[in-house]
Design a protein around this motif. Structure first.
Motif, PDB file in Angstrom:
ATOM      1  N   LYS A 124       0.781  -1.102   0.136  1.00 25.32           N
ATOM      2  CA  LYS A 124       0.529  -0.049  -0.158  1.00 25.32           C
ATOM      3  C   LYS A 124       1.083   1.109   0.248  1.00 25.32           C
ATOM      4  O   LYS A 124       2.419   0.885  -0.148  1.00 25.32           O
ATOM      5  N   ALA A 125       0.281   2.255   0.389  1.00 27.03           N
ATOM      6  CA  ALA A 125       0.721   3.644  -0.023  1.00 27.03           C
ATOM      7  C   ALA A 125       1.279   3.726   1.218  1.00 27.03           C
ATOM      8  O   ALA A 125       1.100   3.001   2.481  1.00 27.03           O
ATOM      9  N   TYR A 126       2.585   4.727   0.633  1.00 30.25           N
ATOM     10  CA  TYR A 126       3.887   4.526   2.775  1.00 30.25           C
ATOM     11  C   TYR A 126       2.865   5.190   3.748  1.00 30.25           C
ATOM     12  O   TYR A 126       3.171   4.677   5.279  1.00 30.25           O
ATOM     13  N   ASP A 127       2.166   6.075   3.467  1.00 29.26           N
ATOM     14  CA  ASP A 127       0.946   6.252   4.952  1.00 29.26           C
ATOM     15  C   ASP A 127      -0.550   7.184   4.366  1.00 29.26           C
ATOM     16  O   ASP A 127      -0.928   6.424   3.404  1.00 29.26           O
ATOM     17  N   ASP A 128      -1.268   7.259   5.102  1.00 26.95           N
ATOM     18  CA  ASP A 128      -2.885   7.204   5.177  1.00 26.95           C
ATOM     19  C   ASP A 128      -3.026   8.879   4.227  1.00 26.95           C
ATOM     20  O   ASP A 128      -3.833   9.165   3.829  1.00 26.95           O
ATOM     21  N   SER A 134       5.289   5.600  -3.794  1.00 28.57           N
ATOM     22  CA  SER A 134       3.615   6.216  -2.898  1.00 28.57           C
ATOM     23  C   SER A 134       3.608   8.066  -3.288  1.00 28.57           C
ATOM     24  O   SER A 134       5.188   8.567  -3.916  1.00 28.57           O
ATOM     25  N   VAL A 135       3.165   8.709  -3.692  1.00 27.68           N
ATOM     26  CA  VAL A 135       2.604   9.876  -3.981  1.00 27.68           C
ATOM     27  C   VAL A 135       1.778  10.727  -2.849  1.00 27.68           C
ATOM     28  O   VAL A 135       0.854  10.140  -2.247  1.00 27.68           O
ATOM     29  N   ILE A 173       0.471   4.291 -16.889  1.00 27.45           N
ATOM     30  CA  ILE A 173       0.946   5.342 -15.415  1.00 27.45           C
ATOM     31  C   ILE A 173      -1.119   4.814 -15.396  1.00 27.45           C
ATOM     32  O   ILE A 173      -1.941   4.127 -15.671  1.00 27.45           O
ATOM     33  N   ASN A 174      -0.949   3.802 -13.783  1.00 29.28           N
ATOM     34  CA  ASN A 174      -1.449   3.614 -13.160  1.00 29.28           C
ATOM     35  C   ASN A 174      -1.467   4.604 -11.700  1.00 29.28           C
ATOM     36  O   ASN A 174      -0.710   4.563 -10.403  1.00 29.28           O
ATOM     37  N   ILE A 175      -3.272   4.939 -11.063  1.00 31.64           N
ATOM     38  CA  ILE A 175      -2.954   5.171  -9.713  1.00 31.64           C
ATOM     39  C   ILE A 175      -3.984   4.282  -8.898  1.00 31.64           C
ATOM     40  O   ILE A 175      -5.212   4.484  -9.849  1.00 31.64           O
ATOM     41  N   GLY A 176      -3.651   4.457  -7.881  1.00 32.52           N
ATOM     42  CA  GLY A 176      -4.948   2.962  -6.842  1.00 32.52           C
ATOM     43  C   GLY A 176      -4.641   3.795  -5.442  1.00 32.52           C
ATOM     44  O   GLY A 176      -3.356   4.491  -5.391  1.00 32.52           O
ATOM     45  N   ASP A 177      -4.800   2.860  -4.597  1.00 30.19           N
ATOM     46  CA  ASP A 177      -4.448   2.328  -3.107  1.00 30.19           C
ATOM     47  C   ASP A 177      -3.181   1.643  -2.912  1.00 30.19           C
ATOM     48  O   ASP A 177      -2.918   1.601  -1.560  1.00 30.19           O
ATOM     49  N   ASN A 178      -3.223   0.512  -3.973  1.00 27.37           N
ATOM     50  CA  ASN A 178      -2.241  -0.468  -3.459  1.00 27.37           C
ATOM     51  C   ASN A 178      -1.429  -0.871  -5.103  1.00 27.37           C
ATOM     52  O   ASN A 178      -2.597  -0.700  -5.649  1.00 27.37           O
ATOM     53  N   GLU A 204      -4.809  -3.432 -12.630  1.00 27.64           N
ATOM     54  CA  GLU A 204      -5.237  -3.585 -13.261  1.00 27.64           C
ATOM     55  C   GLU A 204      -5.484  -2.629 -14.453  1.00 27.64           C
ATOM     56  O   GLU A 204      -4.906  -1.684 -14.195  1.00 27.64           O
ATOM     57  N   ASP A 205      -5.406  -3.270 -15.452  1.00 27.48           N
ATOM     58  CA  ASP A 205      -5.668  -3.007 -17.085  1.00 27.48           C
ATOM     59  C   ASP A 205      -6.793  -1.791 -16.558  1.00 27.48           C
ATOM     60  O   ASP A 205      -6.199  -0.491 -17.522  1.00 27.48           O
ATOM     61  N   SER A 206      -7.823  -1.727 -16.339  1.00 27.24           N
ATOM     62  CA  SER A 206      -8.869  -0.319 -16.166  1.00 27.24           C
ATOM     63  C   SER A 206      -8.020   0.756 -15.681  1.00 27.24           C
ATOM     64  O   SER A 206      -8.853   1.664 -15.761  1.00 27.24           O
TER      65      SER A 206
END
Length: 395
Positions: free
Chosen positions: A83-87, A333-334, A365-370, A376-378
């Motif tokens: 997951k991302a480094y922090d919340d 993580s960003v 380029i993909n962006i998500g929570d994990n 995911e291709d979508s």
């Protein structure tokens, strides 16, 4: 529910009963699960550092110069744990799109495919299948695309017909072996420049490279006995091992000891006729792939540097934390206060490029929570969509 229950089945009764040696399938499945446990679940339990786990990198273990990290073999279900480094952060993932095929057509000067692949909306494997099957891309079936993709990735590794058949059809029935042979032959006819590229590399690896004694000392290409002591000739000099090499786009090379390889004109003529010893076949398999994967590794290093410099240029270097390099992919993580469309701009500016005589190189380029979401291709942003969002962000 039924779907969840099916997901828990390790080996279906149908698959078990279809195999000639079903016990081997059970052992194979156990090996996979054991590797998954010892490589990932067990370290999560034993090496837990404030809910984080750290894996080291190796810059030299992979002979094609790729950067190795144990996390790169993590299966999909486990990727949800990354997951991302922090919340206060989200996950960014980008990888080079169909980079090996782009390198193959570029290094082989395959003009027709170089031009086709400049269009980011054209799928390289569909275009290849279109040429192989002699039909328009929009009429290519998923099965035909998979077959062409299997051959495209199998040929550089020197996969034989049986292995190619397994990649295409998941079995080696007589009918499928014939179909695999037909597809392989059509692929070779329609991709002659790529075939010539790989054959040139394989021939180079089996040709003695004349080197100085100082370089021979550096790569330690001298004959030794079973105890590791150098063998000497009648004049008390070390006995050299003939060595071949193959290079990538920047001149980095991989060497192959040619002791026991017939380097005479007769040996060269035999190989030219397609007759190889097991030792020669092994060298050919490794050499054909090196210019492609090793060039991909160099291009990936360059875009990593460019991405880092671009983050500094836009003042967000302290808001981006790199997690993992996976073959041709960066996971990081960003911070939430960095607009995703600004990242689109930075990634496109830094990581999408071309070289003289090459086709265009793109990244997905993909962006998500994990990490699992990002695979995911979508969630992969099409290039034209990226362009529109950048224009909207800058408006």
């Amino acid at each position: 529910n039924k779907k969840a229950a099916q997901a828990m089945v390790l080996i279906s009764a149908e698959e078990f009963n279809r195999k000639r040696y079903p016990l081997a399938l059970v052992i194979q499945k156990y090996s996979e699960l054991n590797k998954e446990y010892t490589s990932y679940y067990k370290p999560i339990e034993s090496e837990n550092l404030e809910s984080k786990i750290f894996k080291s990198y190796n810059m030299a273990r992979i002979k094609t110069r790729r950067i190795a990290n144990p996390g790169q073999t993590m299966k999909g279900s486990l990727k949800a744990l990354v997951k991302a480094y922090d919340d206060d952060s989200y996950v960014l993932d980008f990888d080079m799109s169909q980079v090996e095929q782009r390198i193959m057509v570029s290094l082989s000067h395959y003009t027709e495919m170089i031009e086709k692949m400049r269009n980011p909306e054209k799928d390289a494997h569909t275009e290849t299948a279109s040429m192989v099957e002699s039909k328009p891309p929009h009429k290519i079936t998923k099965k035909e695309r998979k077959a062409a993709k299997s051959v495209t990735f199998g040929k550089p590794f020197g996969l034989g017909l049986k292995k190619l058949c397994e990649k295409m059809f998941d079995d080696t029935t007589q009918e499928h072996m014939v179909a695999a042979a037909v597809t392989s032959n059509k692929w070779e006819r329609n991709n002659a420049p790529i075939v010539n590229l790989m054959e040139d590399a394989r021939a180079q690896a089996l040709t003695e490279w004349k080197i100085s004694d100082s370089l021979r000392d550096f790569i330690d290409m001298w004959e030794k006995d079973d105890s590791g002591e150098y063998l000497l000739d009648g004049n008390g000099r070390k006995i050299p091992i003939p060595v071949g090499r193959v290079t990538n786009i920047l001149g980095f090379y991989r060497t192959f000891p040619l002791k026991g390889i017939d380097l005479s004109p007769e040996g060269v003529a035999r190989r030219a006729s397609g007759d190889y010893t097991p030792e020669e076949s092994s060298i050919r398999r490794q050499a054909g792939n090196y210019p492609i994967q090793a060039t991909a590794a160099e291009l990936f290093r360059q875009i990593l540097i460019r991405f880092y410099n671009a983050c500094e240029k836009y003042g967000i270097q302290d808001k981006v934390k790199w997690h993992m390099l996976i073959h041709n992919e960066l996971l990081c993580s960003v911070k939430n206060d960095v607009h995703p469309f600004m990242l689109y701009k930075i990634v496109k500016e830094a990581c999408m490029f071309t070289l003289k005589g090459h086709t265009n190189y793109y990244v997905g380029i993909n962006i998500g929570d994990n990490w699992e979401q990002c695979k995911e291709d979508s969630r992969e942003a099409p290039i034209y969509f990226v362009d529109r969002m950048i224009a909207r962000y800058e408006a």
